[in-house]
Design an enzyme around this catalytic site. Structure first.
Site, PDB file in Angstrom:
ATOM      1  N   HIS A 187       4.724  -0.870  -0.251  1.00 47.62           N
ATOM      2  CA  HIS A 187       5.370  -0.422   0.983  1.00 47.62           C
ATOM      3  C   HIS A 187       5.488   1.099   0.997  1.00 47.62           C
ATOM      4  CE1 HIS A 187       6.376  -4.270   2.690  1.00 47.62           C
ATOM      5  NE2 HIS A 187       6.994  -4.657   1.604  1.00 47.62           N
ATOM      6  N   CYS A 479     -11.400  -3.783   5.350  1.00 45.72           N
ATOM      7  CA  CYS A 479     -10.105  -4.209   5.866  1.00 45.72           C
ATOM      8  C   CYS A 479      -9.021  -4.132   4.793  1.00 45.72           C
ATOM      9  CB  CYS A 479     -10.177  -5.624   6.438  1.00 45.72           C
ATOM     10  SG  CYS A 479     -10.687  -6.891   5.246  1.00 45.72           S
TER      11      CYS A 479
END
Length: 547
Positions: A187, A479
């Site tokens: 994160h 991706c």
């Protein structure tokens, strides 16, 4: 400590310096005593505390948008998880432990199970620990852990940062982020890149510095230094993202699609609002992680349609169920494995349960018709050209025109030319590709440097896929989280990648960066990075090539 130099993994570029603010470590483990006089009354305290924490998280979610809102809403759901609360209540009533201890043990058990699963679910362990600590703090009546109020522009130092910690961070005050744990896909890394804040993760020793006048942080090289002289407050100069016209292309017109990674309807809406040209990765299993029975074709069609709807008339690549290992979907009844990351997952599950795949393809085809999105389908965890051919046949039999596969296993990258003979496109999942290439768990801080997407060996493997794509005239996308790094995105284009898919927060910066360089620069940067000796040298070479 003056003059001390540490090194970690640079995950967001730029240099900054300033005073340090340390994020407090979690609360200590609550004791097992004293036993409550009334266990039923003590157990009854847990659900109101959980609802209070969930409401706090929901309020914070309402104050932010995009990916961060979705993350906070998910964290709020974790705080009120009935299974977690029920287990904690049972610990109080059966063992006679205080409520804070019961919550601590129940949540820790959930976290251990996710850690053992590895992969994406292991990435959620930090979230569970954060929820646990907030519940314990609420039950004890003390302030929860987290980022304190910053007195001014500061370097934020922590063991790790949870999504709740990062929500609402003010980039005007946070000069840089440095964590002792974490990795390139954490994160912290994602947030820092989206805000344009320099960041270094997996920086061992940063928590042992004690009181220091300040730090100088280099998010390009991963270096963290205690300056010998006075520490000047210096904010990184971020690359302005304004002026991007929403069309992915280099300055000289070389077309590169800038796409989004999504898993839920709110992800898709945030991506569309951020200007994504389409979706490069729709993770369908996110719709059904809690399902105990296989969803019907109708239910799947409805769920997929909600995600596809914001992209009517635009390309969307749907990945079939990436089940097993880090996503053990309950309705599949998969057997326990000694090493799930190397076991039956992704396409390997589909080959054992072809009916599940066929029903999913039927639902995807229906949702594509309902939504008007230009849908392609790809399979995860493909290792051989034979597997790719088997999948493509089933996709086309379902009435879906374009079939592709994920390149996340080194064997698939090495045989990309043969795989292209069977499919219409490929998409590189750089997170897993790095993990398997270096035999390094991407969630283990001790080997985070090996999972750095700037590793030259990884870039050389990507180049091989790019060359194969160029030979056959078919597209190869990325991706994985590597696509969200603006400078690395330029390198990937130079390696032969024709589309980049990322979290919504990174779209504008990547699109704007591509628009300021020409294709020759990208190719020169790619050659320099792939030829470098290590990630630091690769970053430096690209900095020189791109300016």
């Amino acid at each position: 400590m003056l003059g001390v130099r540490l090194s970690g993994v640079g995950v967001s570029p730029g240099r900054a310096s300033g005073p340090v603010v340390r994020v407090a470590d979690p609360l200590p483990e609550p004791p097992e005593t004293p036993s409550p006089e009334d266990p039923l009354a003590e157990a009854a305290r847990i659900r109101p505390a959980a609802e209070a924490v969930a409401e706090q998280l929901r309020r914070r979610a309402a104050a932010v948008g995009g990916d961060m809102r979705a993350v906070l809403e998910t964290t709020a759901t974790m705080a009120a998880d009935p299974a977690l609360l029920s287990q904690a209540e049972q610990l109080v009533t059966t063992r006679g432990v205080p409520a804070p201890r019961a919550v601590y043990e129940a949540a820790s058990g959930f976290a251990d199970a996710l850690q053992a699963a590895g992969g994406y679910l292991a990435e959620r362990v930090r979230d569970i620990h954060d929820v646990r600590d907030r519940l314990v703090a609420e039950l004890l009546g003390v302030e929860p852990p987290g980022v304190p109020e910053l007195p001014g522009p500061s370097i934020l130092v922590a063991r790790d940062l949870a999504p709740v910690d990062t929500a609402g961070l003010d980039p005007a005050k946070v000069l840089a982020l440095v964590t002792a744990d974490g990795g390139p896909t954490s994160h912290t890394a994602i947030l820092a890149r989206s805000l344009g804040i320099p960041a270094v993760v997996a920086c061992r020793g940063v928590l042992d510095l004690g009181e220091v006048p300040g730090l100088a942080v280099d998010g390009d090289t991963g270096r963290v230094e205690v300056p010998e002289g006075p520490v000047e407050v210096h904010a990184a100069e971020t690359t302005a993202a304004s002026g991007w016209n929403g069309v992915g292309a280099t300055q000289d017109g070389f077309r590169v699609k800038v796409l989004a990674n999504v898993g839920k309807p709110e992800d898709a809406r945030a991506a569309a609002d951020a200007g994504a040209e389409g979706v490069g990765l729709f993770r369908t299993e996110f719709c059904f992680l809690a399902a105990t029975d296989e969803p019907s074709v109708a239910d799947q069609r409805t769920a997929y349609r909600a995600v596809l709807a914001p992209f009517a008339g635009k390309p969307v690549v749907v990945r079939t169920l990436d089940a097993g290992a880090d996503k053990p979907l309950g309705f599949l009844g998969l057997a326990a494995e000694p090493n799930p990351a190397l076991g039956v997952r992704g396409l390997r599950v589909a080959r054992e349960r072809a009916g599940v795949l066929d029903r999913q393809l039927e639902a995807i085809a229906g949702a594509a018709e309902d939504s008007g999105a230009e849908v392609s389908v790809m399979a995860p965890m493909v290792a051989t050209a034979e597997e790719a051919g088997w999948f493509a046949e089933r996709v086309r039999a379902a009435g879906i025109a374009r079939a592709g596969v994920m390149i996340e296993v080194p064997a698939a990258a090495l045989t990309a030319r043969e795989i292209f003979d069977a499919v219409d496109f490929v998409s590189l999942g750089t997170n897993d590709l790095a993990q398997y290439l270096f035999a390094a768990d991407r969630q283990a801080g001790a080997v985070a440097a090996l999972n750095d997407p700037w590793q030259p060996a990884l870039l050389r493997l990507i180049a091989r896929v790019g060359e194969a794509a160029g030979e056959v005239g078919k597209p190869a996308g990325v991706c994985g989280e590597a696509a969200a790094d603006p400078r690395l995105a330029c390198v990937l284009v130079g390696l032969g990648v024709s589309s980049l898919s990322m979290n919504a927060a990174a779209l504008t910066m990547v699109g704007a960066t591509l628009a300021r360089v020409n294709h020759d620069q990208c190719q020169s940067a790619a050659r320099a990075a792939a030829a470098a000796a290590d990630p630091t040298a690769a970053r430096q070479a690209v900095h020189a090539a791109l300016g």
